[in-house]
Design a protein around this motif. Structure first.
Motif, PDB file in Angstrom:
ATOM      1  N   PRO A 112      -2.139   0.646 -13.833  1.00  0.00           N
ATOM      2  CA  PRO A 112      -2.120  -0.816 -13.857  1.00  0.00           C
ATOM      3  C   PRO A 112      -1.680  -1.400 -12.515  1.00  0.00           C
ATOM      4  O   PRO A 112      -0.878  -0.803 -11.787  1.00  0.00           O
ATOM      5  N   SER A 113      -2.193  -2.571 -12.207  1.00  0.00           N
ATOM      6  CA  SER A 113      -1.832  -3.244 -10.961  1.00  0.00           C
ATOM      7  C   SER A 113      -0.330  -3.488 -10.868  1.00  0.00           C
ATOM      8  O   SER A 113       0.261  -3.383  -9.791  1.00  0.00           O
ATOM      9  N   ALA A 114       0.297  -3.803 -11.997  1.00  0.00           N
ATOM     10  CA  ALA A 114       1.733  -4.076 -11.993  1.00  0.00           C
ATOM     11  C   ALA A 114       2.535  -2.874 -11.530  1.00  0.00           C
ATOM     12  O   ALA A 114       3.606  -3.017 -10.932  1.00  0.00           O
ATOM     13  N   ILE A 115       2.033  -1.681 -11.802  1.00  0.00           N
ATOM     14  CA  ILE A 115       2.717  -0.467 -11.355  1.00  0.00           C
ATOM     15  C   ILE A 115       2.356  -0.158  -9.908  1.00  0.00           C
ATOM     16  O   ILE A 115       3.228   0.072  -9.065  1.00  0.00           O
ATOM     17  N   PHE A 116       1.072  -0.158  -9.592  1.00  0.00           N
ATOM     18  CA  PHE A 116       0.608   0.207  -8.252  1.00  0.00           C
ATOM     19  C   PHE A 116       1.102  -0.789  -7.197  1.00  0.00           C
ATOM     20  O   PHE A 116       1.782  -0.412  -6.228  1.00  0.00           O
ATOM     21  N   MET A 117       0.779  -2.044  -7.370  1.00  0.00           N
ATOM     22  CA  MET A 117       1.068  -3.046  -6.344  1.00  0.00           C
ATOM     23  C   MET A 117       2.546  -3.404  -6.270  1.00  0.00           C
ATOM     24  O   MET A 117       3.127  -3.489  -5.179  1.00  0.00           O
ATOM     25  N   GLU A 118       3.171  -3.609  -7.413  1.00  0.00           N
ATOM     26  CA  GLU A 118       4.583  -3.974  -7.395  1.00  0.00           C
ATOM     27  C   GLU A 118       5.443  -2.807  -6.922  1.00  0.00           C
ATOM     28  O   GLU A 118       6.421  -2.998  -6.194  1.00  0.00           O
ATOM     29  N   GLY A 119       5.075  -1.610  -7.325  1.00  0.00           N
ATOM     30  CA  GLY A 119       5.807  -0.440  -6.853  1.00  0.00           C
ATOM     31  C   GLY A 119       5.692  -0.267  -5.357  1.00  0.00           C
ATOM     32  O   GLY A 119       6.675   0.011  -4.659  1.00  0.00           O
ATOM     33  N   LEU A 120       4.480  -0.458  -4.827  1.00  0.00           N
ATOM     34  CA  LEU A 120       4.255  -0.338  -3.392  1.00  0.00           C
ATOM     35  C   LEU A 120       5.046  -1.382  -2.620  1.00  0.00           C
ATOM     36  O   LEU A 120       5.715  -1.073  -1.626  1.00  0.00           O
ATOM     37  N   ASN A 121       4.989  -2.619  -3.058  1.00  0.00           N
ATOM     38  CA  ASN A 121       5.701  -3.685  -2.362  1.00  0.00           C
ATOM     39  C   ASN A 121       7.208  -3.470  -2.373  1.00  0.00           C
ATOM     40  O   ASN A 121       7.885  -3.652  -1.354  1.00  0.00           O
ATOM     41  N   GLU A 122       7.739  -3.063  -3.523  1.00  0.00           N
ATOM     42  CA  GLU A 122       9.183  -2.839  -3.626  1.00  0.00           C
ATOM     43  C   GLU A 122       9.619  -1.672  -2.753  1.00  0.00           C
ATOM     44  O   GLU A 122      10.671  -1.711  -2.097  1.00  0.00           O
ATOM     45  N   LEU A 123       8.806  -0.615  -2.695  1.00  0.00           N
ATOM     46  CA  LEU A 123       9.119   0.545  -1.867  1.00  0.00           C
ATOM     47  C   LEU A 123       9.112   0.171  -0.385  1.00  0.00           C
ATOM     48  O   LEU A 123       9.997   0.587   0.379  1.00  0.00           O
ATOM     49  N   LEU A 124       8.125  -0.606   0.036  1.00  0.00           N
ATOM     50  CA  LEU A 124       8.052  -1.037   1.431  1.00  0.00           C
ATOM     51  C   LEU A 124       9.243  -1.913   1.810  1.00  0.00           C
ATOM     52  O   LEU A 124       9.792  -1.797   2.916  1.00  0.00           O
ATOM     53  N   ARG A 125       9.655  -2.770   0.906  1.00  0.00           N
ATOM     54  CA  ARG A 125      10.818  -3.618   1.196  1.00  0.00           C
ATOM     55  C   ARG A 125      12.088  -2.792   1.312  1.00  0.00           C
ATOM     56  O   ARG A 125      12.944  -3.051   2.165  1.00  0.00           O
ATOM     57  N   LEU A 126      12.211  -1.773   0.477  1.00  0.00           N
ATOM     58  CA  LEU A 126      13.417  -0.949   0.500  1.00  0.00           C
ATOM     59  C   LEU A 126      13.514  -0.134   1.788  1.00  0.00           C
ATOM     60  O   LEU A 126      14.585   0.001   2.372  1.00  0.00           O
ATOM     61  N   ASP A 127      12.373   0.397   2.254  1.00  0.00           N
ATOM     62  CA  ASP A 127      12.368   1.236   3.463  1.00  0.00           C
ATOM     63  C   ASP A 127      11.777   0.492   4.662  1.00  0.00           C
ATOM     64  O   ASP A 127      11.198   1.092   5.564  1.00  0.00           O
ATOM     65  N   GLU A 128      11.973  -0.834   4.699  1.00  0.00           N
ATOM     66  CA  GLU A 128      11.343  -1.633   5.748  1.00  0.00           C
ATOM     67  C   GLU A 128      11.846  -1.300   7.151  1.00  0.00           C
ATOM     68  O   GLU A 128      11.137  -1.499   8.137  1.00  0.00           O
ATOM     69  N   ALA A 129      13.052  -0.740   7.282  1.00  0.00           N
ATOM     70  CA  ALA A 129      13.568  -0.374   8.610  1.00  0.00           C
ATOM     71  C   ALA A 129      12.740   0.723   9.257  1.00  0.00           C
ATOM     72  O   ALA A 129      12.764   0.896  10.484  1.00  0.00           O
ATOM     73  N   TRP A 130      11.995   1.470   8.446  1.00  0.00           N
ATOM     74  CA  TRP A 130      11.157   2.549   8.956  1.00  0.00           C
ATOM     75  C   TRP A 130       9.846   2.030   9.543  1.00  0.00           C
ATOM     76  O   TRP A 130       9.127   2.775  10.211  1.00  0.00           O
ATOM     77  N   ILE A 131       9.508   0.776   9.260  1.00  0.00           N
ATOM     78  CA  ILE A 131       8.259   0.190   9.765  1.00  0.00           C
ATOM     79  C   ILE A 131       8.573  -0.462  11.109  1.00  0.00           C
ATOM     80  O   ILE A 131       9.296  -1.454  11.178  1.00  0.00           O
ATOM     81  N   LYS A 132       8.036   0.099  12.167  1.00  0.00           N
ATOM     82  CA  LYS A 132       8.363  -0.367  13.503  1.00  0.00           C
ATOM     83  C   LYS A 132       7.333  -1.385  13.997  1.00  0.00           C
ATOM     84  O   LYS A 132       6.149  -1.293  13.718  1.00  0.00           O
ATOM     85  N   LYS A 133       7.824  -2.352  14.762  1.00  0.00           N
ATOM     86  CA  LYS A 133       6.947  -3.346  15.362  1.00  0.00           C
ATOM     87  C   LYS A 133       6.182  -2.737  16.533  1.00  0.00           C
ATOM     88  O   LYS A 133       6.526  -1.682  17.042  1.00  0.00           O
ATOM     89  N   GLY A 134       5.147  -3.444  16.960  1.00  0.00           N
ATOM     90  CA  GLY A 134       4.389  -3.003  18.120  1.00  0.00           C
ATOM     91  C   GLY A 134       3.058  -2.397  17.741  1.00  0.00           C
ATOM     92  O   GLY A 134       2.963  -1.612  16.793  1.00  0.00           O
TER      93      GLY A 134
END
Length: 355
Positions: A112-134
């Motif tokens: 379901p979209s609620a699992i795929f999309m919401e899980g992905l967004n929440e995971l990215l927010r939690l580990d956002e320090a790992w996403i580098k600019k540039g």
């Protein structure tokens, strides 16, 4: 380690972080993973409560069916951080749609979209320090699902595990790429699973690719299984050919993956006034174009590599070198696409989605 609760996802935060031990300037693609992962199990005919938890190995029964009957699918996506520290996804709806298309073909439950999309967004927010600019810095995203039911009876599993991993990334390929046109091996066949992003498709490519590597080629351009006269994909990517000023690529089919980057490049090229033809491309057509000087470029396209120029190809033990050109479609399209992804150019297509 602390546990929190969103409305739908349990979040178990890691008490430590690996981020300070990572050299972000020298990353091997797909080798480093962030502190957390997303997981959701399918049992008793329904999806269970999802959880985000510390990245770690897990125990699995030797009779787990993914080992015996190969029910395994995945997707490749990326996230980007702009100069304002906002995180963006690129056409995630296309990946979500294709993931479930693969699931249906492999007799697996749709996520379901609620699992795929919401899980992905929440995971990215939690580990956002790992996403580098540039530009050039990305977060590679690997959603996947495996059959976790036990027993060696040859039936679809009754249990599955859906997970999402995050891996900081830079370039996928480096250096010049030369390809060998396949005359015997095929990536997929009509009626098969070539259009699904199934793990077995990639395993089947390893042996012929290893043979090509021994001959000095980095990848194989796959041909159709029936006649080996039609050019289909290059390695793990869709492939484009530029003859004169026209861009050619094969139509998607049961044998060819419906690549998100592929369809994006087609739209970008058309927006630039480049003639695009989506039609079968013959091996002999490519050879003749190389001989008469009208073949200008070949390049692969995929999420990991984005656009990967090919410098030459071999067919029946004859090597054809591509010319060095200034007005490269491959480089133009890659520049435009990566600028949109990194929010350095206007997204007039509405492809980018804020996390």
């Amino acid at each position: 380690m602390s546990t929190t609760q969103t409305s739908k996802i349990e979040i178990i935060k890691s008490s430590t972080t690996k981020i300070n031990s990572v050299d972000f300037e020298n990353l091997n693609f797909g080798a480093v993973f962030t502190d957390h992962l997303f997981e959701c199990d399918f049992k008793n005919g329904k999806w269970q409560k999802p959880v985000i938890k510390p990245y770690a190995p897990f125990l699995i029964d030797p009779s787990t069916r993914v080992f015996h009957y190969g029910q395994a699918i995945f997707e490749g996506m990326k996230a980007y951080k702009d100069d304002n520290d906002d995180i963006w996804l690129f056409r995630p709806d296309e990946n979500y749609y294709r993931f479930n298309k693969s699931a249906v073909r492999m007799a697996m439950p749709e996520v379901p979209s609620a699992i795929f999309m919401e899980g992905l967004n929440e995971l990215l927010r939690l580990d956002e320090a790992w996403i580098k600019k540039g530009k050039g810095n990305t977060m590679y995203i690997r959603p996947f699902m495996i059959a976790t039911g036990t027993g060696v009876v040859a039936n679809p599993s009754d249990e599955y595990k859906f997970m999402i991993l995050l891996s900081p990334a830079k370039a996928y390929y480096s250096g010049e790429v030369k390809v060998l046109i396949a005359e015997h091996f095929s990536r997929a066949a009509n009626g098969g699973i070539g259009s699904a992003k199934a793990a077995g498709n990639y395993a089947a490519q390893f042996y012929p690719t290893n043979l090509a590597n021994k001959e000095g080629f980095q990848q194989v351009i796959w041909t159709d299984d029936a006649t080996h006269t039609k050019l289909e994909e290059a390695g793990t990517m869709n492939v484009f050919f530029r003859i004169n000023d026209t861009l050619l690529t094969a139509p998607v089919s049961e044998r060819i993956l419906d690549g998100v980057t592929r369809k994006t490049l087609i739209d970008l090229a058309k927006s630039k006034g480049i003639d695009v033809e989506v039609r079968p491309v013959l091996v002999q057509e490519l050879v003749e174009a190389s001989k008469n000087g009208t073949l200008k470029e070949i390049f692969g396209a995929g999420t990991a590599a984005v656009v990967n120029p090919i410098v030459g190809f071999s067919f029946r033990e004859v090597y054809y070198e591509l010319p060095k050109i200034e007005n490269s479609y491959a480089l133009q399209l890659k520049e435009h696409l990566t600028n949109i992804q990194h929010k350095l150019a206007d997204d007039t297509f509405g492809w980018t989605v804020k996390v």
